[in-house]
Every structure is written in C-alpha cells, then in structure tokens.
Scaffold this motif. Sequence first.
Motif, PDB file in Angstrom:
ATOM      1  N   HIS A  36     -10.755 -19.497   1.094  1.00  0.00           N
ATOM      2  CA  HIS A  36     -11.431 -18.548   0.205  1.00  0.00           C
ATOM      3  C   HIS A  36     -11.677 -19.214  -1.139  1.00  0.00           C
ATOM      4  O   HIS A  36     -10.819 -19.954  -1.629  1.00  0.00           O
ATOM      5  CB  HIS A  36     -10.561 -17.314  -0.036  1.00  0.00           C
ATOM      6  N   ASP A  95     -17.128  -8.738  -0.320  1.00  0.00           N
ATOM      7  CA  ASP A  95     -15.978  -9.587  -0.029  1.00  0.00           C
ATOM      8  C   ASP A  95     -15.938 -10.781  -0.987  1.00  0.00           C
ATOM      9  O   ASP A  95     -16.868 -11.020  -1.760  1.00  0.00           O
ATOM     10  CB  ASP A  95     -16.097 -10.078   1.418  1.00  0.00           C
ATOM     11  N   THR A  96     -14.868 -11.546  -0.873  1.00  0.00           N
ATOM     12  CA  THR A  96     -14.678 -12.781  -1.622  1.00  0.00           C
ATOM     13  C   THR A  96     -15.955 -13.610  -1.584  1.00  0.00           C
ATOM     14  O   THR A  96     -16.621 -13.669  -0.545  1.00  0.00           O
ATOM     15  CB  THR A  96     -13.514 -13.574  -0.998  1.00  0.00           C
ATOM     16  N   GLU A 103      -5.958  -9.450  -1.746  1.00  0.00           N
ATOM     17  CA  GLU A 103      -5.901 -10.804  -2.294  1.00  0.00           C
ATOM     18  C   GLU A 103      -6.192 -10.798  -3.789  1.00  0.00           C
ATOM     19  O   GLU A 103      -5.526 -11.497  -4.557  1.00  0.00           O
ATOM     20  CB  GLU A 103      -6.894 -11.701  -1.571  1.00  0.00           C
ATOM     21  N   PHE A 104      -7.158 -10.020  -4.217  1.00  0.00           N
ATOM     22  CA  PHE A 104      -7.496  -9.969  -5.632  1.00  0.00           C
ATOM     23  C   PHE A 104      -6.312  -9.443  -6.438  1.00  0.00           C
ATOM     24  O   PHE A 104      -5.954 -10.009  -7.469  1.00  0.00           O
ATOM     25  CB  PHE A 104      -8.735  -9.095  -5.862  1.00  0.00           C
ATOM     26  N   PHE A 164     -10.135  -8.562   0.583  1.00  0.00           N
ATOM     27  CA  PHE A 164     -10.467  -8.895  -0.804  1.00  0.00           C
ATOM     28  C   PHE A 164      -9.579  -8.105  -1.767  1.00  0.00           C
ATOM     29  O   PHE A 164      -9.031  -8.660  -2.710  1.00  0.00           O
ATOM     30  CB  PHE A 164     -11.942  -8.623  -1.124  1.00  0.00           C
ATOM     31  N   LEU A 170     -19.214 -11.644  -5.711  1.00  0.00           N
ATOM     32  CA  LEU A 170     -18.846 -11.154  -4.384  1.00  0.00           C
ATOM     33  C   LEU A 170     -20.037 -11.291  -3.460  1.00  0.00           C
ATOM     34  O   LEU A 170     -21.186 -11.127  -3.878  1.00  0.00           O
ATOM     35  CB  LEU A 170     -18.418  -9.683  -4.427  1.00  0.00           C
ATOM     36  N   LEU A 208     -15.236  -2.454  -0.792  1.00  0.00           N
ATOM     37  CA  LEU A 208     -14.743  -3.829  -0.729  1.00  0.00           C
ATOM     38  C   LEU A 208     -13.908  -3.996   0.534  1.00  0.00           C
ATOM     39  O   LEU A 208     -13.308  -3.035   1.024  1.00  0.00           O
ATOM     40  CB  LEU A 208     -13.874  -4.123  -1.956  1.00  0.00           C
ATOM     41  N   HIS A 258     -12.857 -17.839  -4.965  1.00  0.00           N
ATOM     42  CA  HIS A 258     -13.239 -16.796  -5.914  1.00  0.00           C
ATOM     43  C   HIS A 258     -14.022 -17.479  -7.020  1.00  0.00           C
ATOM     44  O   HIS A 258     -13.509 -18.386  -7.678  1.00  0.00           O
ATOM     45  CB  HIS A 258     -11.999 -16.094  -6.477  1.00  0.00           C
TER      46      HIS A 258
END
Length: 171
Positions: free
Chosen positions: A38, A65-66, A159-160, A156, A50, A152, A40
Amino acid sequence: MDNLKEKFPIVDEEGCVVGSATRGECHNGSRLLHPVVHLHVFNTAGDIYLQKRPEWKDIQPGKWDTAVGGHMDYGETPEEALRREVREELGITDFTPEFIGKYVFDSKRERELVYVNRTIYDGPVRPSTEELDGGRFWTMAEIREAMGKDILTPNFESEFKRCFGEEAGLI
C-alpha cells in the motif's frame, strides 16, 4: 475482471514465502496469507489521495480506497511490487516511499500481510482507466466525514486509523 489464476506468494507473518496460490484461491475464503503493498499519497497541503475501486473488483467494488494497493507477484520483493503498482495504478515513477510498517489484515474472506508506505507528492497523478474508476485528493475533514458510512473500504479505514490517525492528529 481480475485474473483469478494469477499466482501469489503465500507467506508467514514475517513475510517469508512458504508456498504459492492463485488469486482465486486466496480470495475464496481460504484465508491464505498473501502479501500486498500500500502507498498513501499525501500532498504538501496535507490532503490524501484515494482511488475509487471499479464495480468489477471482486473485493469492495465501488468504494474509495488507499491511493495504491496491490498484490505482490510471486518472486517479487515488496519494494519492486510497490514501484510496479504505483506506476500501473497512478502513473507515478518519481516518488520516495517511506516504509511505515506491516501488519496482518484479517477478514472473513481473506488474510493479507500489508506492507504500508507513504509519500509526499505534488506532481501529476494519472489514474489507470483499466484498473481504477478515478481518484482524487481528500481533505482530512472529508475523510472524517466519510468514516463509517460505507464510502471508504474497511481496510482503508482501519489502516488509516492505525497508521495516521489519532496519534498523528489527522482524524
């Protein structure tokens, strides 16, 4: 449509390859642990890019998503996979990734060993018309507003929060 016969490495929680399986086998509920990368993408204003997942995706179609997320090919390193996926999905080749960490994402359908990276980038973004339904930079206020509203992807969101959330003061 995703290639269900594509070969993925199967790994242990440290990332050591212990076998291989197809995309179809990894995504059919077997929960075989397979690695993904991934990225970002933040701009200097602090917004985050995104991607919009196409409706034809087998997992989380139509959600945001990412910026970049992709499976490692069998025999590929995380760094090689990251560069390939960023080029394929966003058309970006001149970026400096910062490795954040790795963790196991576990859902009812699959298990992924996620290699998380970030970058600061203000150059042109050219989302793939074959792999994505576009993308855009979101402000932190927009991210906060979208959280928990099925806009979302759950991956994501978790993880965010884990990597950039409350400790970083972003959400």
